[in-house]
Design a protein around this motif. Structure first.
Motif, PDB file in Angstrom:
ATOM      1  N   GLY A 128       0.824  -1.214   0.000  1.00 22.61           N
ATOM      2  CA  GLY A 128       0.000   0.000   0.000  1.00 22.61           C
ATOM      3  C   GLY A 128       0.853   1.258   0.000  1.00 22.61           C
ATOM      4  O   GLY A 128       0.562   2.226  -0.698  1.00 22.61           O
ATOM      5  N   MET A 129       1.940   1.226   0.800  1.00 22.91           N
ATOM      6  CA  MET A 129       2.841   2.388   0.865  1.00 22.91           C
ATOM      7  C   MET A 129       3.561   2.587  -0.476  1.00 22.91           C
ATOM      8  O   MET A 129       3.709   3.708  -0.954  1.00 22.91           O
ATOM      9  N   GLN A 130       3.997   1.485  -1.069  1.00 22.92           N
ATOM     10  CA  GLN A 130       4.704   1.573  -2.353  1.00 22.92           C
ATOM     11  C   GLN A 130       3.771   2.121  -3.434  1.00 22.92           C
ATOM     12  O   GLN A 130       4.153   2.997  -4.220  1.00 22.92           O
ATOM     13  N   LEU A 131       2.539   1.613  -3.436  1.00 16.84           N
ATOM     14  CA  LEU A 131       1.563   2.043  -4.428  1.00 16.84           C
ATOM     15  C   LEU A 131       1.244   3.529  -4.265  1.00 16.84           C
ATOM     16  O   LEU A 131       1.135   4.273  -5.245  1.00 16.84           O
ATOM     17  N   LYS A 132       1.142   3.957  -3.016  1.00 20.71           N
ATOM     18  CA  LYS A 132       0.815   5.361  -2.738  1.00 20.71           C
ATOM     19  C   LYS A 132       1.917   6.291  -3.273  1.00 20.71           C
ATOM     20  O   LYS A 132       1.635   7.340  -3.841  1.00 20.71           O
ATOM     21  N   GLU A 133       3.184   5.895  -3.086  1.00 24.24           N
ATOM     22  CA  GLU A 133       4.296   6.716  -3.590  1.00 24.24           C
ATOM     23  C   GLU A 133       4.261   6.811  -5.113  1.00 24.24           C
ATOM     24  O   GLU A 133       4.502   7.862  -5.691  1.00 24.24           O
ATOM     25  N   LYS A 134       3.940   5.677  -5.760  1.00 22.32           N
ATOM     26  CA  LYS A 134       3.867   5.681  -7.228  1.00 22.32           C
ATOM     27  C   LYS A 134       2.724   6.600  -7.681  1.00 22.32           C
ATOM     28  O   LYS A 134       2.890   7.420  -8.583  1.00 22.32           O
ATOM     29  N   GLN A 135       1.571   6.482  -7.015  1.00 19.33           N
ATOM     30  CA  GLN A 135       0.413   7.313  -7.381  1.00 19.33           C
ATOM     31  C   GLN A 135       0.717   8.791  -7.166  1.00 19.33           C
ATOM     32  O   GLN A 135       0.305   9.650  -7.940  1.00 19.33           O
ATOM     33  N   LYS A 136       1.478   9.068  -6.101  1.00 20.35           N
ATOM     34  CA  LYS A 136       1.850  10.453  -5.797  1.00 20.35           C
ATOM     35  C   LYS A 136       2.702  11.029  -6.935  1.00 20.35           C
ATOM     36  O   LYS A 136       2.436  12.118  -7.432  1.00 20.35           O
ATOM     37  N   ALA A 137       3.722  10.277  -7.354  1.00 19.48           N
ATOM     38  CA  ALA A 137       4.618  10.741  -8.428  1.00 19.48           C
ATOM     39  C   ALA A 137       3.831  10.932  -9.729  1.00 19.48           C
ATOM     40  O   ALA A 137       3.991  11.941 -10.423  1.00 19.48           O
ATOM     41  N   LYS A 138       2.962   9.969 -10.050  1.00 18.85           N
ATOM     42  CA  LYS A 138       2.166  10.062 -11.282  1.00 18.85           C
ATOM     43  C   LYS A 138       1.252  11.280 -11.234  1.00 18.85           C
ATOM     44  O   LYS A 138       1.096  11.997 -12.223  1.00 18.85           O
ATOM     45  N   PHE A 139       0.675  11.535 -10.065  1.00 15.26           N
ATOM     46  CA  PHE A 139      -0.274  12.645  -9.906  1.00 15.26           C
ATOM     47  C   PHE A 139       0.434  13.998  -9.999  1.00 15.26           C
ATOM     48  O   PHE A 139      -0.012  14.905 -10.697  1.00 15.26           O
ATOM     49  N   ILE A 140       1.587  14.117  -9.322  1.00 14.10           N
ATOM     50  CA  ILE A 140       2.323  15.392  -9.334  1.00 14.10           C
ATOM     51  C   ILE A 140       2.730  15.763 -10.755  1.00 14.10           C
ATOM     52  O   ILE A 140       2.550  16.891 -11.196  1.00 14.10           O
ATOM     53  N   TYR A 141       3.279  14.792 -11.490  1.00 12.31           N
ATOM     54  CA  TYR A 141       3.784  15.094 -12.836  1.00 12.31           C
ATOM     55  C   TYR A 141       2.733  14.923 -13.933  1.00 12.31           C
ATOM     56  O   TYR A 141       3.004  15.219 -15.105  1.00 12.31           O
ATOM     57  N   GLY A 142       1.540  14.443 -13.554  1.00 10.77           N
ATOM     58  CA  GLY A 142       0.460  14.278 -14.537  1.00 10.77           C
ATOM     59  C   GLY A 142       0.769  13.226 -15.579  1.00 10.77           C
ATOM     60  O   GLY A 142       0.495  13.395 -16.765  1.00 10.77           O
ATOM     61  N   VAL A 143       1.362  12.099 -15.132  1.00 11.95           N
ATOM     62  CA  VAL A 143       1.744  11.031 -16.060  1.00 11.95           C
ATOM     63  C   VAL A 143       0.841   9.816 -15.825  1.00 11.95           C
ATOM     64  O   VAL A 143       0.576   9.455 -14.681  1.00 11.95           O
ATOM     65  N   LEU A 144       0.385   9.205 -16.902  1.00 14.63           N
ATOM     66  CA  LEU A 144      -0.446   8.000 -16.771  1.00 14.63           C
ATOM     67  C   LEU A 144       0.428   6.763 -16.588  1.00 14.63           C
ATOM     68  O   LEU A 144       1.643   6.825 -16.723  1.00 14.63           O
ATOM     69  N   GLU A 145      -0.231   5.631 -16.320  1.00 15.70           N
ATOM     70  CA  GLU A 145       0.501   4.401 -15.959  1.00 15.70           C
ATOM     71  C   GLU A 145       1.505   3.937 -17.014  1.00 15.70           C
ATOM     72  O   GLU A 145       2.658   3.681 -16.710  1.00 15.70           O
ATOM     73  N   LYS A 146       1.066   3.852 -18.283  1.00 13.16           N
ATOM     74  CA  LYS A 146       1.965   3.301 -19.302  1.00 13.16           C
ATOM     75  C   LYS A 146       3.208   4.175 -19.517  1.00 13.16           C
ATOM     76  O   LYS A 146       4.338   3.675 -19.494  1.00 13.16           O
ATOM     77  N   PRO A 147       3.029   5.507 -19.711  1.00 19.98           N
ATOM     78  CA  PRO A 147       4.239   6.341 -19.850  1.00 19.98           C
ATOM     79  C   PRO A 147       5.117   6.289 -18.600  1.00 19.98           C
ATOM     80  O   PRO A 147       6.345   6.321 -18.704  1.00 19.98           O
ATOM     81  N   PHE A 148       4.487   6.171 -17.427  1.00 17.91           N
ATOM     82  CA  PHE A 148       5.261   6.120 -16.176  1.00 17.91           C
ATOM     83  C   PHE A 148       6.135   4.867 -16.160  1.00 17.91           C
ATOM     84  O   PHE A 148       7.303   4.906 -15.793  1.00 17.91           O
ATOM     85  N   ARG A 149       5.552   3.758 -16.610  1.00 19.30           N
ATOM     86  CA  ARG A 149       6.295   2.490 -16.701  1.00 19.30           C
ATOM     87  C   ARG A 149       7.477   2.642 -17.665  1.00 19.30           C
ATOM     88  O   ARG A 149       8.561   2.119 -17.431  1.00 19.30           O
ATOM     89  N   ASN A 150       7.230   3.368 -18.766  1.00 19.69           N
ATOM     90  CA  ASN A 150       8.299   3.599 -19.757  1.00 19.69           C
ATOM     91  C   ASN A 150       9.434   4.427 -19.149  1.00 19.69           C
ATOM     92  O   ASN A 150      10.612   4.161 -19.408  1.00 19.69           O
ATOM     93  N   TYR A 151       9.067   5.440 -18.349  1.00 19.62           N
ATOM     94  CA  TYR A 151      10.089   6.239 -17.663  1.00 19.62           C
ATOM     95  C   TYR A 151      10.918   5.345 -16.747  1.00 19.62           C
ATOM     96  O   TYR A 151      12.133   5.472 -16.670  1.00 19.62           O
ATOM     97  N   PHE A 152      10.226   4.436 -16.069  1.00 18.33           N
ATOM     98  CA  PHE A 152      10.928   3.542 -15.137  1.00 18.33           C
ATOM     99  C   PHE A 152      11.908   2.649 -15.904  1.00 18.33           C
ATOM    100  O   PHE A 152      13.052   2.473 -15.485  1.00 18.33           O
ATOM    101  N   ALA A 153      11.470   2.125 -17.051  1.00 19.16           N
ATOM    102  CA  ALA A 153      12.336   1.271 -17.873  1.00 19.16           C
ATOM    103  C   ALA A 153      13.564   2.053 -18.345  1.00 19.16           C
ATOM    104  O   ALA A 153      14.686   1.540 -18.341  1.00 19.16           O
ATOM    105  N   ARG A 154      13.346   3.326 -18.750  1.00 21.48           N
ATOM    106  CA  ARG A 154      14.474   4.168 -19.173  1.00 21.48           C
ATOM    107  C   ARG A 154      15.433   4.430 -18.013  1.00 21.48           C
ATOM    108  O   ARG A 154      16.656   4.413 -18.178  1.00 21.48           O
ATOM    109  N   ALA A 155      14.856   4.674 -16.828  1.00 16.17           N
ATOM    110  CA  ALA A 155      15.677   4.960 -15.640  1.00 16.17           C
ATOM    111  C   ALA A 155      16.559   3.769 -15.293  1.00 16.17           C
ATOM    112  O   ALA A 155      17.699   3.927 -14.856  1.00 16.17           O
ATOM    113  N   GLN A 156      16.034   2.559 -15.511  1.00 13.16           N
ATOM    114  CA  GLN A 156      16.819   1.351 -15.208  1.00 13.16           C
ATOM    115  C   GLN A 156      18.017   1.208 -16.145  1.00 13.16           C
ATOM    116  O   GLN A 156      19.053   0.685 -15.758  1.00 13.16           O
TER     117      GLN A 156
END
Length: 197
Positions: free
Chosen positions: A42-70
């Protein structure tokens, strides 16, 4: 295009987020309810939702950002993720004070008011690089909209890694920000843990 229609202050309340991080200086009227203890997931999910909400990014692009970051060779995945989000064109406009909120910055980019290095860019997620010059197009500079925006954002601090000239409505990205320079209340370590399950 998918859009989150939840009222912003309500969403801020559910994520324990101060609306100031979105460029909104209102306070939520209702006090926070007693919160039941969140599980680790729940805590992990909340942090992800927070980041997505602040930057206005949806799930799929957010996942792509994560893949690029890796894939990046320097820094930790979590820090790289935050830096990639921070270097979005709409976020840079918001940081420079040329928009009151990230949502407004996104709209300004969508409406083709912005140039990067003299070329028109209308993609809010465009990745800006150090040395890039971001400018509001000449024909929109005198618009009342920007006078109103600067009235609200005039006192806002521009981060050290950016340079903004409020007079000419232009600015430069001086360098890639470090995680310490990104004042977003997100624990990116939890996001990394969530995605690496």
């Amino acid at each position: 295009m998918a859009r989150d229609m939840t009222p912003v202050l309500k969403r801020c309340r559910s994520l324990d987020l101060d609306p100031v991080y979105l460029g909104i200086d209102k306070k939520s009227k209702r006090s926070a309810r007693s919160v039941r203890k969140l599980s680790e997931y729940g805590m992990q999910l909340k942090e992800k939702q927070k980041a997505k909400f602040i930057y206005g990014v949806l799930e799929k692009p957010f996942r792509n950002y994560f893949a690029r970051a890796q894939k990046l060779k320097y820094g930790t995945t979590g820090e790289n993720l935050m830096i990639l989000l921070e270097l979005r064109l709409d976020n840079i406009l918001f940081r420079m004070g040329f928009a009151r909120t990230r949502k407004e910055a996104r709209q300004i980019v969508d409406h083709k008011h912005v140039t990067v290095n003299g070329k028109r860019v209308n993609i809010p997620s465009y990745s800006v690089k150090p040395g890039d010059v971001i400018e509001i197009k000449e024909k929109f500079k005198g618009a009342q909209r920007y006078k109103d925006i600067l009235e609200v954002t005039g006192g806002r601090m521009v981060p050290d890694w950016l340079e903004a000239d409020k007079e000419s409505l232009s600015g430069t990205v001086k360098q890639v920000p470090t995680r310490a320079e990104i004042d977003v209340p997100v624990n990116e370590v939890l996001i990394v843990e969530l995605y690496s399950k």
